[in-house]
Scaffold this active site. Sequence first.
Site, PDB file in Angstrom:
ATOM      1  N   ARG A  67       0.800  -1.206   0.000  1.00 39.59           N
ATOM      2  CA  ARG A  67       0.000   0.000   0.000  1.00 39.59           C
ATOM      3  C   ARG A  67       0.838   1.263   0.000  1.00 39.59           C
ATOM      4  O   ARG A  67       0.619   2.159  -0.820  1.00 39.59           O
ATOM      5  CB  ARG A  67      -0.858  -0.112   1.261  1.00 39.59           C
ATOM      6  CG  ARG A  67      -1.669   0.970   1.687  1.00 39.59           C
ATOM      7  CD  ARG A  67      -2.335   0.503   2.982  1.00 39.59           C
ATOM      8  NE  ARG A  67      -2.257  -0.959   3.127  1.00 39.59           N
ATOM      9  CZ  ARG A  67      -3.309  -1.755   3.199  1.00 39.59           C
ATOM     10  NH1 ARG A  67      -4.507  -1.258   3.176  1.00 39.59           N
ATOM     11  NH2 ARG A  67      -3.160  -3.047   3.334  1.00 39.59           N
ATOM     12  N   THR A  68       1.825   1.324   0.884  1.00 31.11           N
ATOM     13  CA  THR A  68       2.594   2.559   0.996  1.00 31.11           C
ATOM     14  C   THR A  68       3.381   2.827  -0.283  1.00 31.11           C
ATOM     15  O   THR A  68       3.430   3.952  -0.779  1.00 31.11           O
ATOM     16  CB  THR A  68       3.552   2.480   2.202  1.00 31.11           C
ATOM     17  OG1 THR A  68       2.781   2.193   3.362  1.00 31.11           O
ATOM     18  CG2 THR A  68       4.292   3.781   2.408  1.00 31.11           C
ATOM     19  N   LYS A  95      23.773  -8.849  -2.418  1.00 28.79           N
ATOM     20  CA  LYS A  95      25.161  -9.205  -2.744  1.00 28.79           C
ATOM     21  C   LYS A  95      26.131  -8.591  -1.743  1.00 28.79           C
ATOM     22  O   LYS A  95      27.340  -8.610  -1.956  1.00 28.79           O
ATOM     23  CB  LYS A  95      25.524  -8.706  -4.148  1.00 28.79           C
ATOM     24  CG  LYS A  95      24.695  -9.327  -5.251  1.00 28.79           C
ATOM     25  CD  LYS A  95      25.018  -8.658  -6.580  1.00 28.79           C
ATOM     26  CE  LYS A  95      23.939  -8.948  -7.601  1.00 28.79           C
ATOM     27  NZ  LYS A  95      23.902  -7.904  -8.633  1.00 28.79           N
ATOM     28  N   ARG A 117      11.762   3.074   2.934  1.00 30.93           N
ATOM     29  CA  ARG A 117      11.162   2.140   3.898  1.00 30.93           C
ATOM     30  C   ARG A 117      12.256   1.178   4.313  1.00 30.93           C
ATOM     31  O   ARG A 117      12.974   0.655   3.462  1.00 30.93           O
ATOM     32  CB  ARG A 117      10.014   1.407   3.210  1.00 30.93           C
ATOM     33  CG  ARG A 117       9.627   0.051   3.801  1.00 30.93           C
ATOM     34  CD  ARG A 117       8.878   0.123   5.098  1.00 30.93           C
ATOM     35  NE  ARG A 117       7.654   0.883   5.051  1.00 30.93           N
ATOM     36  CZ  ARG A 117       6.437   0.337   4.913  1.00 30.93           C
ATOM     37  NH1 ARG A 117       6.288  -0.958   4.776  1.00 30.93           N
ATOM     38  NH2 ARG A 117       5.366   1.107   4.924  1.00 30.93           N
ATOM     39  N   HIS A 145       6.313   6.329  11.157  1.00 40.11           N
ATOM     40  CA  HIS A 145       5.744   6.182   9.815  1.00 40.11           C
ATOM     41  C   HIS A 145       4.922   7.454   9.610  1.00 40.11           C
ATOM     42  O   HIS A 145       3.697   7.452   9.726  1.00 40.11           O
ATOM     43  CB  HIS A 145       4.872   4.927   9.773  1.00 40.11           C
ATOM     44  CG  HIS A 145       4.429   4.539   8.390  1.00 40.11           C
ATOM     45  ND1 HIS A 145       4.610   5.335   7.279  1.00 40.11           N
ATOM     46  CD2 HIS A 145       3.791   3.426   7.953  1.00 40.11           C
ATOM     47  CE1 HIS A 145       4.100   4.721   6.221  1.00 40.11           C
ATOM     48  NE2 HIS A 145       3.605   3.563   6.603  1.00 40.11           N
TER      49      HIS A 145
END
Lengths: 318, 426
Positions: A67-68, A95, A117, A145
């Site tokens: 969603r975000t 990696k 995020r 958030h």
Amino acid sequence: MTAVESPKTVSWTRRHLLGLEDLSAAELRAILDHAETFASASQPPRVKRSGLTGRVVVNLFFEPSTRTRVSFGLAARRLGADVLDFSSSGSSTSKGETFIDTAKNIEAMGVDLMVVRHASSGAPHLLAQHVDCGIVNAGDGAHEHPTQGLLDIFTIRQKLGRVDGLTVGLVGDIAHSRVARSNIHGLLKLGAKVIVCGPPTLMPQAITKFGVEVSHDLDPILPRCDVINMLRIQFERQRNGLFPSIPEYARLFGMNVERLRKAKPELLLLAPGPINRGVEITPEAADGPNSAILEQVTNGLAVRMAVLHLLSGQPADQ
Amino acid sequence: MNLLRIVNGRVIDPSQNLDRVCDVWVRGSRILGIGPIPEARAERTIDAAGMIVCPGLIDMHVHLREPGQEEDETIATGAAAALEGGITSVACMPTADPATDSQAGAEFIYLQAERAGHANIFPVGAVTKERKGSELAEIGGLVEGGAVAFSDSDHPITSAEIMRRALEYCRMFDKPLLAHCEDPELTRGGVMHEGFESMRLGLRGMPAAAEEVVVHRDIELARLTGGRLHIQHVSTAGSVTLVRRAKNRRIQVTAEVSPQYLLLTEQDMAKYDSNYKVNPPLRTNEDVAAIIEGLKDGTIDVLTSGHAPLAFEKKMRELDQAPNGIVGLETLLPLCISALVEPGHLTWPQLIEKLTTRPGQILGIERGTLHPGADADIVVINPNIGWNIDVSAFRSKSRNSPFDGRRVSGRAHAVILAGAVRYVRE
């Protein structure tokens, strides 16, 4: 629109949005007011704005999100920006490249804003020290958030006409919830009373220092609340054994139709999603008349457009 | 024989209760005497007017990373950093890879230290094989190889039974057990002290109780066994109280602390800067006040650096992914002055005792004294010189100090190691 707060614009000088704790009440109102100008963006006719034409916005997601990410991507595109999507699975970080190097490499391609995020609290703050572009925190660990907090508050203001003087209950996993922290900072600054409710194993004792009321019993606080925000159990951030079972949790802290009868009829029921249906909230309650869960998602777009627009250096009244 | 004379300095030697302006004489590698020696004629004289002359500092909690992690530090770079900081003897934790859990491992450290030719390095042996906490290492062999103490360092010994047997077994050699007290179940995934700040920052906390339950356990085991217990880096008010009570009960326990626990608190974690990430974590103002009280009343015997070098790329990570540790050999002395002498908590002789005589006694290494006949390890301290800590100038291979840029006072002016003048600053 039902904004009661004065819609006057403040001059916006920040390059980053890292958390709501850093913002003043005036800055919070500036974002919310600005978001109202974008509130029609998701409704037809979906006219594209041009505020970010020629700008590059990167979604830098080191943790899964649907969603975000979609919301930020769409918000940037509706403002005319070019949007780049990066997620850590299958990329250089697997990696062994550090996330700072990853971000610097992407920045070298010419980026104006990074939407970050990350599962580690403080990762966007660290990045802000190492890159020159603007940073938007799209959720860092159990810290903040901010756009979720803003869209929750935007929804409250839209549905109830104000924030000041309201009583808002945050229910569930307070300890591991970045949504809880952003809500607490934003709501308190805008004059709401906040009650946090959950088992002591999901409730840091020190939280009272924020100036919130703590409860371990949902039923008695329910009638006092104008808004209840049902936080998701953060299974991915928890240790085992913080509560005995999901059925016991649902019985003590879950929202259902019977519980809703004890609340004010006009109670606004929010959930930041993704919801664990049947854990925090039953389907009947989630889809019932008190619920504004889908409106939250809709409002998320407007709030994120406002944030991107302000951080890109556009005057707030444009 | 070469004769060296240090004149006009304030000579502080806690081992002899000495604090007065007088001469210190060195012949060859040993202390000849203190005070006027009329018949002697010095070949070299160091003028220490306005300075403090004391035994070379002894840092009993240092991590050198050789063998195995030479990207962080080698025995040579660590020993050079020690001398730069006025430290002439270092106890080296058994935390390299492989762990120092055999006679050969201990002897390797001596060999590398001798090749480097900087500070004296005394190996600390692992208590258990590979520091895994399940079987005792060959402690006798380690003693044979020169281990001066035993510790599993930051792999805390979770089994009370193993801890008990280790304390008992070390008694046979009269060696102290240096205990990192932590219940790893209570600190799992922890990044910082558990409290308001960890909650605010969304970082997993390590409660004070995780240290205190193990301090309490180990004190009771020291009482049970009669073993010599030394509590490393005491970081909480509760631990200070437990150690104080144990000393009052005449249990054989000593304790240490490092300057970061005196000058920094949990509030510094708000920068999300991994240079502040250390284990035990930075605590609260109340803990700092209790630790200072503990230093004043003698509950805490020793000051150490806790030197834990980590290469830049290891520290430059998300806070919860970065390893714990702060470098400290080159900043131990000025930070102790800032934290303890300048505010008037400790006198100079009290500070010097905790940096020389006490750690020397605990390790049983017959250093930390200016007694005639002792090894001539001496530091001349300029107590007033102001300077800025600059990590880019460190002799250490690593730069992970939260004190970079800090203005401090006091620095080693000259260092004499086994009678040889290693440097005299301009």
